[in-house]
Scaffold this motif. Structure first.
Motif, PDB file in Angstrom:
ATOM      1  N   LEU A 194     116.923 -55.183   1.757  1.00 59.10           N
ATOM      2  CA  LEU A 194     116.709 -53.907   2.451  1.00 59.10           C
ATOM      3  C   LEU A 194     118.028 -53.194   2.730  1.00 59.10           C
ATOM      4  N   TRP A 195     119.003 -53.926   3.270  1.00 57.80           N
ATOM      5  CA  TRP A 195     120.244 -53.284   3.680  1.00 57.80           C
ATOM      6  C   TRP A 195     121.188 -53.037   2.495  1.00 57.80           C
ATOM      7  N   GLU A 196     121.367 -54.052   1.655  1.00 59.04           N
ATOM      8  CA  GLU A 196     122.352 -53.946   0.580  1.00 59.04           C
ATOM      9  C   GLU A 196     121.867 -53.090  -0.589  1.00 59.04           C
ATOM     10  N   LYS A 197     120.585 -53.175  -0.912  1.00 62.85           N
ATOM     11  CA  LYS A 197     120.051 -52.440  -2.057  1.00 62.85           C
ATOM     12  C   LYS A 197     119.453 -51.093  -1.666  1.00 62.85           C
ATOM     13  N   LYS A 198     118.969 -50.982  -0.427  1.00 62.20           N
ATOM     14  CA  LYS A 198     118.243 -49.784  -0.014  1.00 62.20           C
ATOM     15  C   LYS A 198     118.913 -49.017   1.124  1.00 62.20           C
ATOM     16  N   GLY A 199     119.816 -49.654   1.865  1.00 55.51           N
ATOM     17  CA  GLY A 199     120.426 -48.998   3.016  1.00 55.51           C
ATOM     18  C   GLY A 199     119.480 -48.837   4.181  1.00 55.51           C
ATOM     19  N   ILE A 200     118.496 -49.744   4.284  1.00 57.95           N
ATOM     20  CA  ILE A 200     117.458 -49.691   5.320  1.00 57.95           C
ATOM     21  C   ILE A 200     117.661 -50.869   6.278  1.00 57.95           C
ATOM     22  N   VAL A 201     117.645 -50.599   7.570  1.00 56.22           N
ATOM     23  CA  VAL A 201     117.965 -51.598   8.595  1.00 56.22           C
ATOM     24  C   VAL A 201     116.784 -52.554   8.801  1.00 56.22           C
ATOM     25  N   PRO A 202     117.005 -53.869   8.755  1.00 55.62           N
ATOM     26  CA  PRO A 202     115.906 -54.828   8.922  1.00 55.62           C
ATOM     27  C   PRO A 202     115.684 -55.274  10.369  1.00 55.62           C
ATOM     28  N   PHE A 203     114.427 -55.234  10.792  1.00 56.39           N
ATOM     29  CA  PHE A 203     113.985 -55.761  12.084  1.00 56.39           C
ATOM     30  C   PHE A 203     112.989 -56.897  11.843  1.00 56.39           C
ATOM     31  N   LEU A 204     112.746 -57.709  12.868  1.00 52.66           N
ATOM     32  CA  LEU A 204     111.797 -58.819  12.778  1.00 52.66           C
ATOM     33  C   LEU A 204     110.793 -58.752  13.920  1.00 52.66           C
ATOM     34  N   LYS A 205     109.519 -58.846  13.590  1.00 52.86           N
ATOM     35  CA  LYS A 205     108.465 -59.005  14.603  1.00 52.86           C
ATOM     36  C   LYS A 205     108.511 -60.442  15.098  1.00 52.86           C
ATOM     37  N   ILE A 206     108.671 -60.618  16.414  1.00 54.50           N
ATOM     38  CA  ILE A 206     108.771 -61.987  16.940  1.00 54.50           C
ATOM     39  C   ILE A 206     107.588 -62.378  17.815  1.00 54.50           C
ATOM     40  N   ASP A 207     106.739 -61.426  18.201  1.00 53.42           N
ATOM     41  CA  ASP A 207     105.629 -61.807  19.088  1.00 53.42           C
ATOM     42  C   ASP A 207     104.596 -62.640  18.333  1.00 53.42           C
ATOM     43  N   LYS A 208     103.872 -63.458  19.089  1.00 54.56           N
ATOM     44  CA  LYS A 208     102.893 -64.381  18.509  1.00 54.56           C
ATOM     45  C   LYS A 208     101.472 -64.048  18.947  1.00 54.56           C
ATOM     46  N   GLY A 209     101.218 -62.770  19.193  1.00 55.72           N
ATOM     47  CA  GLY A 209      99.877 -62.361  19.575  1.00 55.72           C
ATOM     48  C   GLY A 209      99.758 -62.101  21.060  1.00 55.72           C
ATOM     49  N   LEU A 210      98.524 -61.801  21.478  1.00 52.81           N
ATOM     50  CA  LEU A 210      98.259 -61.325  22.830  1.00 52.81           C
ATOM     51  C   LEU A 210      97.368 -62.290  23.613  1.00 52.81           C
ATOM     52  N   THR A 211      97.548 -62.289  24.918  1.00 53.54           N
ATOM     53  CA  THR A 211      96.653 -63.046  25.786  1.00 53.54           C
ATOM     54  C   THR A 211      95.351 -62.263  25.969  1.00 53.54           C
ATOM     55  N   ASP A 212      94.371 -62.898  26.592  1.00 54.08           N
ATOM     56  CA  ASP A 212      93.118 -62.202  26.890  1.00 54.08           C
ATOM     57  C   ASP A 212      93.361 -61.097  27.921  1.00 54.08           C
ATOM     58  N   LEU A 213      92.480 -60.120  27.907  1.00 57.15           N
ATOM     59  CA  LEU A 213      92.602 -58.976  28.807  1.00 57.15           C
ATOM     60  C   LEU A 213      92.509 -59.412  30.275  1.00 57.15           C
ATOM     61  N   LYS A 214      93.498 -58.986  31.058  1.00 56.86           N
ATOM     62  CA  LYS A 214      93.495 -59.245  32.503  1.00 56.86           C
ATOM     63  C   LYS A 214      94.291 -58.129  33.182  1.00 56.86           C
ATOM     64  N   ASP A 215      93.774 -57.618  34.284  1.00 57.41           N
ATOM     65  CA  ASP A 215      94.424 -56.510  34.991  1.00 57.41           C
ATOM     66  C   ASP A 215      94.643 -55.313  34.080  1.00 57.41           C
ATOM     67  N   GLY A 216      93.721 -55.123  33.137  1.00 57.16           N
ATOM     68  CA  GLY A 216      93.775 -53.962  32.264  1.00 57.16           C
ATOM     69  C   GLY A 216      94.792 -54.029  31.149  1.00 57.16           C
ATOM     70  N   VAL A 217      95.428 -55.200  30.941  1.00 54.82           N
ATOM     71  CA  VAL A 217      96.462 -55.327  29.909  1.00 54.82           C
ATOM     72  C   VAL A 217      96.316 -56.649  29.151  1.00 54.82           C
ATOM     73  N   GLN A 218      96.983 -56.697  28.006  1.00 50.75           N
ATOM     74  CA  GLN A 218      97.111 -57.938  27.254  1.00 50.75           C
ATOM     75  C   GLN A 218      98.597 -58.243  27.104  1.00 50.75           C
ATOM     76  N   LEU A 219      99.027 -59.292  27.786  1.00 52.36           N
ATOM     77  CA  LEU A 219     100.428 -59.698  27.756  1.00 52.36           C
ATOM     78  C   LEU A 219     100.764 -60.416  26.453  1.00 52.36           C
ATOM     79  N   LEU A 220     102.045 -60.637  26.228  1.00 46.29           N
ATOM     80  CA  LEU A 220     102.497 -61.433  25.094  1.00 46.29           C
ATOM     81  C   LEU A 220     102.152 -62.905  25.317  1.00 46.29           C
ATOM     82  N   LYS A 221     101.702 -63.578  24.274  1.00 47.95           N
ATOM     83  CA  LYS A 221     101.583 -65.027  24.336  1.00 47.95           C
ATOM     84  C   LYS A 221     102.987 -65.642  24.333  1.00 47.95           C
ATOM     85  N   PRO A 222     103.120 -66.867  24.819  1.00 53.56           N
ATOM     86  CA  PRO A 222     104.429 -67.532  24.742  1.00 53.56           C
ATOM     87  C   PRO A 222     104.926 -67.582  23.295  1.00 53.56           C
ATOM     88  N   ILE A 223     106.230 -67.498  23.123  1.00 56.42           N
ATOM     89  CA  ILE A 223     106.838 -67.562  21.785  1.00 56.42           C
ATOM     90  C   ILE A 223     107.563 -68.899  21.668  1.00 56.42           C
TER      91      ILE A 223
END
Length: 295
Positions: A91-120
């Motif tokens: 991505l960076w060397e051939k395309k000049g595009i900055v690489p990012f990584l998704k690190i979250d492992k999904g969501l917890t069940d709905l509570k208090d109107g939100v879904q928090l991150l599961k432990p990583i």
């Protein structure tokens, strides 16, 4: 931190391509691409097929640094190669595009109107591995369904706690507290969210910077004041289930807000298209998202 990449993320024109569907969302992404479930029988085969799709997008002449600032990768994609080159380096060397990584492992069940991150699990080792693979930053997504003060405070606290660990590892975090576009209290939730985001920015030391990935707001230019905060490297928008056309239309009304689209970017692409057809469809998508992102 790579200063050239940092400057590109801060002031560059373009958008972020979200190529980070994970185990739960990959079958849907493949189905949109024309690959049905009977085409694979194991997770390994499924991820090989989605890697082919992502590689095809990245290698396309329509996918250029002129329009695409960065790309968010799934862990399996980071560990893979394109033409024998690690994906982040390609991505960076051939395309000049900055690489990012998704690190979250999904969501917890709905509570208090939100879904928090599961432990990583093994977060420290994952961040170290990302750094050795020349990843610039990370992305972690949680979801707000209702304008619940306690729930949104928990979301923001959790996001920033994780972001500080990412920063300590030498990477730049994309903080993504998505507000569900179907929420009946979307505007109210955004009001609460911005208040808590601003409060946390006030706690950061002078050199710390984050990126926000937020739902396109109900009120145009709602996040303009946050963009001016020196701790904010950039604010990007998710498509959130809107069609590409509607997402682009809404995005274009928010000055300085740029896209970080996933499904909307790949809309119309199909495994059975010739390379010429594929590049034409992707080129039209890239151009439309780019123009909505430079208002």
């Amino acid at each position: 931190m790579n200063k050239v990449q940092r400057d590109r993320m801060h002031t560059g024109k373009g958008f972020i391509a979200a190529l980070d569907q994970s185990g739960g969302s990959t079958p849907k992404a493949l189905a949109y691409y024309g690959v049905e479930k009977d085409a694979y029988s194991t997770d390994e085969e499924m991820f090989a097929l989605v890697h082919e799709m992502r590689s095809r997008i990245i290698k396309s002449p329509a996918f250029t640094s002129e329009h695409v600032l960065a790309a968010i990768l799934f862990e399996n994609t980071m560990d893979g190669e394109i033409d024998g080159i690690p994906v982040a380096d390609y991505l960076w060397e051939k395309k000049g595009i900055v690489p990012f990584l998704k690190i979250d492992k999904g969501l917890t069940d709905l509570k208090d109107g939100v879904q928090l991150l599961k432990p990583i699990p093994d977060l420290d080792s994952l961040l170290k591995r990302a750094a050795t693979k020349h990843i610039f930053g990370t992305k972690e997504r949680s979801v707000i369904k209702e304008a619940n003060e306690d729930g949104i405070r928990q979301i923001v606290d959790q996001q920033f706690d994780l972001a500080l660990k990412v920063i300590k590892a030498g990477l730049v975090p994309i903080i993504e507290p998505e507000v569900d576009i179907h929420s009946t209290t979307k505007k109210e939730a955004e009001d609460i969210l911005k208040k808590h985001l601003a409060a946390w920015l006030g706690k950061l030391d002078a050199t710390t910077q984050v990126i926000f990935k937020l739902t396109i707001p109900t009120v145009d230019d709602f996040y303009s004041d946050l963009m001016e905060d020196p701790h904010v490297l950039r604010i990007v928008a998710l498509s959130g289930g809107y069609s590409r056309e509607e997402a682009n239309e809404r995005l274009s009304k928010n000055h300085g807000l740029i896209a970080s689209f996933s499904r909307a970017l790949a809309e119309g692409l199909n495994v059975h298209q010739t390379d010429a057809q594929f590049d034409k469809f992707l080129g039209a998508s890239v151009q439309s998202i780019y123009h909505a992102s430079i208002t």
